[in-house]
Design a protein around this motif. Structure first.
Motif, PDB file in Angstrom:
ATOM      1  N   GLN A   1       0.848  -1.204   0.000  1.00 39.30           N
ATOM      2  CA  GLN A   1       0.000   0.000   0.000  1.00 39.30           C
ATOM      3  C   GLN A   1       0.878   1.248   0.000  1.00 39.30           C
ATOM      4  O   GLN A   1       0.594   2.210  -0.714  1.00 39.30           O
ATOM      5  CB  GLN A   1      -0.896   0.043   1.244  1.00 39.30           C
ATOM      6  CG  GLN A   1      -2.104  -0.817   1.207  1.00 39.30           C
ATOM      7  CD  GLN A   1      -2.877  -0.625   2.503  1.00 39.30           C
ATOM      8  OE1 GLN A   1      -2.437  -1.041   3.566  1.00 39.30           O
ATOM      9  NE2 GLN A   1      -4.021   0.020   2.401  1.00 39.30           N
ATOM     10  N   ALA A   2       1.917   1.225   0.825  1.00 40.19           N
ATOM     11  CA  ALA A   2       2.827   2.372   0.899  1.00 40.19           C
ATOM     12  C   ALA A   2       3.467   2.620  -0.457  1.00 40.19           C
ATOM     13  O   ALA A   2       3.551   3.765  -0.914  1.00 40.19           O
ATOM     14  CB  ALA A   2       3.901   2.140   1.962  1.00 40.19           C
ATOM     15  N   GLU A   3       3.906   1.552  -1.103  1.00 40.67           N
ATOM     16  CA  GLU A   3       4.534   1.708  -2.415  1.00 40.67           C
ATOM     17  C   GLU A   3       3.554   2.324  -3.417  1.00 40.67           C
ATOM     18  O   GLU A   3       3.921   3.208  -4.183  1.00 40.67           O
ATOM     19  CB  GLU A   3       5.036   0.365  -2.932  1.00 40.67           C
ATOM     20  CG  GLU A   3       5.714   0.505  -4.291  1.00 40.67           C
ATOM     21  CD  GLU A   3       6.187  -0.812  -4.850  1.00 40.67           C
ATOM     22  OE1 GLU A   3       7.241  -0.801  -5.504  1.00 40.67           O
ATOM     23  OE2 GLU A   3       5.505  -1.831  -4.665  1.00 40.67           O
ATOM     24  N   ARG A   4       2.309   1.872  -3.396  1.00 37.45           N
ATOM     25  CA  ARG A   4       1.308   2.435  -4.319  1.00 37.45           C
ATOM     26  C   ARG A   4       1.090   3.923  -4.057  1.00 37.45           C
ATOM     27  O   ARG A   4       1.044   4.724  -4.991  1.00 37.45           O
ATOM     28  CB  ARG A   4      -0.020   1.681  -4.199  1.00 37.45           C
ATOM     29  CG  ARG A   4      -0.035   0.370  -4.953  1.00 37.45           C
ATOM     30  CD  ARG A   4      -1.436  -0.215  -5.077  1.00 37.45           C
ATOM     31  NE  ARG A   4      -2.089  -0.464  -3.801  1.00 37.45           N
ATOM     32  CZ  ARG A   4      -1.906  -1.552  -3.057  1.00 37.45           C
ATOM     33  NH1 ARG A   4      -1.087  -2.498  -3.465  1.00 37.45           N
ATOM     34  NH2 ARG A   4      -2.553  -1.698  -1.915  1.00 37.45           N
ATOM     35  N   MET A   5       0.964   4.291  -2.789  1.00 36.64           N
ATOM     36  CA  MET A   5       0.733   5.700  -2.453  1.00 36.64           C
ATOM     37  C   MET A   5       1.934   6.559  -2.820  1.00 36.64           C
ATOM     38  O   MET A   5       1.791   7.649  -3.377  1.00 36.64           O
ATOM     39  CB  MET A   5       0.436   5.871  -0.958  1.00 36.64           C
ATOM     40  CG  MET A   5      -0.957   5.548  -0.535  1.00 36.64           C
ATOM     41  SD  MET A   5      -2.160   6.702  -1.220  1.00 36.64           S
ATOM     42  CE  MET A   5      -2.913   5.704  -2.467  1.00 36.64           C
ATOM     43  N   LEU A   6       3.129   6.068  -2.513  1.00 38.78           N
ATOM     44  CA  LEU A   6       4.337   6.839  -2.805  1.00 38.78           C
ATOM     45  C   LEU A   6       4.579   6.945  -4.315  1.00 38.78           C
ATOM     46  O   LEU A   6       5.001   7.994  -4.803  1.00 38.78           O
ATOM     47  CB  LEU A   6       5.542   6.219  -2.093  1.00 38.78           C
ATOM     48  CG  LEU A   6       5.483   6.280  -0.565  1.00 38.78           C
ATOM     49  CD1 LEU A   6       6.586   5.424   0.049  1.00 38.78           C
ATOM     50  CD2 LEU A   6       5.546   7.710  -0.058  1.00 38.78           C
ATOM     51  N   SER A   7       4.291   5.877  -5.033  1.00 37.63           N
ATOM     52  CA  SER A   7       4.437   5.926  -6.495  1.00 37.63           C
ATOM     53  C   SER A   7       3.443   6.915  -7.094  1.00 37.63           C
ATOM     54  O   SER A   7       3.773   7.651  -8.031  1.00 37.63           O
ATOM     55  CB  SER A   7       4.232   4.535  -7.096  1.00 37.63           C
ATOM     56  OG  SER A   7       5.279   3.682  -6.700  1.00 37.63           O
ATOM     57  N   LYS A   8       2.240   6.945  -6.549  1.00 37.85           N
ATOM     58  CA  LYS A   8       1.247   7.905  -7.021  1.00 37.85           C
ATOM     59  C   LYS A   8       1.707   9.330  -6.735  1.00 37.85           C
ATOM     60  O   LYS A   8       1.596  10.215  -7.588  1.00 37.85           O
ATOM     61  CB  LYS A   8      -0.110   7.646  -6.364  1.00 37.85           C
ATOM     62  CG  LYS A   8      -1.194   8.555  -6.891  1.00 37.85           C
ATOM     63  CD  LYS A   8      -2.552   8.183  -6.345  1.00 37.85           C
ATOM     64  CE  LYS A   8      -3.606   9.093  -6.957  1.00 37.85           C
ATOM     65  NZ  LYS A   8      -4.957   8.710  -6.542  1.00 37.85           N
ATOM     66  N   ALA A   9       2.261   9.553  -5.539  1.00 38.94           N
ATOM     67  CA  ALA A   9       2.781  10.879  -5.193  1.00 38.94           C
ATOM     68  C   ALA A   9       3.878  11.286  -6.175  1.00 38.94           C
ATOM     69  O   ALA A   9       3.937  12.438  -6.615  1.00 38.94           O
ATOM     70  CB  ALA A   9       3.307  10.895  -3.761  1.00 38.94           C
ATOM     71  N   MET A  10       4.733  10.323  -6.550  1.00 37.39           N
ATOM     72  CA  MET A  10       5.812  10.642  -7.494  1.00 37.39           C
ATOM     73  C   MET A  10       5.243  10.953  -8.878  1.00 37.39           C
ATOM     74  O   MET A  10       5.712  11.866  -9.546  1.00 37.39           O
ATOM     75  CB  MET A  10       6.824   9.506  -7.589  1.00 37.39           C
ATOM     76  CG  MET A  10       8.044   9.912  -8.408  1.00 37.39           C
ATOM     77  SD  MET A  10       9.405   8.760  -8.349  1.00 37.39           S
ATOM     78  CE  MET A  10       8.771   7.453  -9.362  1.00 37.39           C
ATOM     79  N   ASP A  11       4.222  10.205  -9.286  1.00 39.44           N
ATOM     80  CA  ASP A  11       3.589  10.488 -10.582  1.00 39.44           C
ATOM     81  C   ASP A  11       2.984  11.889 -10.597  1.00 39.44           C
ATOM     82  O   ASP A  11       3.054  12.598 -11.600  1.00 39.44           O
ATOM     83  CB  ASP A  11       2.498   9.462 -10.890  1.00 39.44           C
ATOM     84  CG  ASP A  11       3.055   8.088 -11.204  1.00 39.44           C
ATOM     85  OD1 ASP A  11       4.272   7.978 -11.478  1.00 39.44           O
ATOM     86  OD2 ASP A  11       2.273   7.119 -11.160  1.00 39.44           O
ATOM     87  N   LEU A  12       2.386  12.271  -9.466  1.00 41.40           N
ATOM     88  CA  LEU A  12       1.725  13.574  -9.375  1.00 41.40           C
ATOM     89  C   LEU A  12       2.713  14.728  -9.235  1.00 41.40           C
ATOM     90  O   LEU A  12       2.446  15.839  -9.686  1.00 41.40           O
ATOM     91  CB  LEU A  12       0.753  13.598  -8.181  1.00 41.40           C
ATOM     92  CG  LEU A  12      -0.465  12.683  -8.308  1.00 41.40           C
ATOM     93  CD1 LEU A  12      -1.172  12.570  -6.950  1.00 41.40           C
ATOM     94  CD2 LEU A  12      -1.420  13.210  -9.373  1.00 41.40           C
TER      95      LEU A  12
END
Length: 163
Positions: free
Chosen positions: A57-68
């Protein structure tokens, strides 16, 4: 006590992400909170599955933050820490890339980013580079005993390679 505080904060941050799923700050903070929760999950039935779930879950959230928001150093740093310190998702090469980007984005002026880069360098078999990078971190934060201890480990590893 800390576990309860993290769960409460996690609920608030999950709600923030639900309300504004395109907020890089909310995704970053929620991802970091999930990382902290994963660190606390260490015993009991099913702890490995629960820990991996939080890491994922953390990886998904952090990857989304990086995409944004790909130019926010804290996002790269959090992803580096995730790949450096966690079992099933451990990948020092990715940690090296993410930490290197965090250092670049901060113009080599962020001690935690430099320390994470040093750890990634050591984990990928470059203790001599890790020594130099950790010395940079110590110039910024000379009283950090964690950095001093890490520097000593990297120096010992570098010396062992010379023999």
């Amino acid at each position: 006590q800390r576990s309860g505080e993290l769960k409460s904060a996690g609920k608030v941050l999950a709600e923030a992400v639900r309300l504004d799923p395109n907020s890089p700050r909310a995704c970053l903070l929620y991802g970091r909170g999930l990382l902290e929760q994963a660190k606390l999950v260490s015993s009991g039935p099913g702890f490995g599955v629960m820990r991996l779930g939080r890491q994922s879950q953390a990886e998904r959230m952090l990857s989304k933050a990086m995409d944004l928001s790909p130019t926010v150093p804290d996002v790269h740093l959090a992803l580096a820490e995730l790949r450096l310190n966690n079992g099933a998702l451990r990948d020092p090469a990715i940690a090296l890339t993410r930490a290197g980007e965090a250092v670049r984005l901060t113009d080599r002026r962020n001690a935690p980013a430099l320390a994470t880069l040093a750890a990634a360098q050591a984990a990928t078999g470059s203790p001599k580079k890790a020594v130099g990078t950790m010395r940079e971190a110590l110039k910024i934060d000379p009283k950090n005993t964690t950095y001093v201890a890490a520097l000593r480990r990297y120096e010992a590893d570098a010396n062992a390679l010379r023999r």
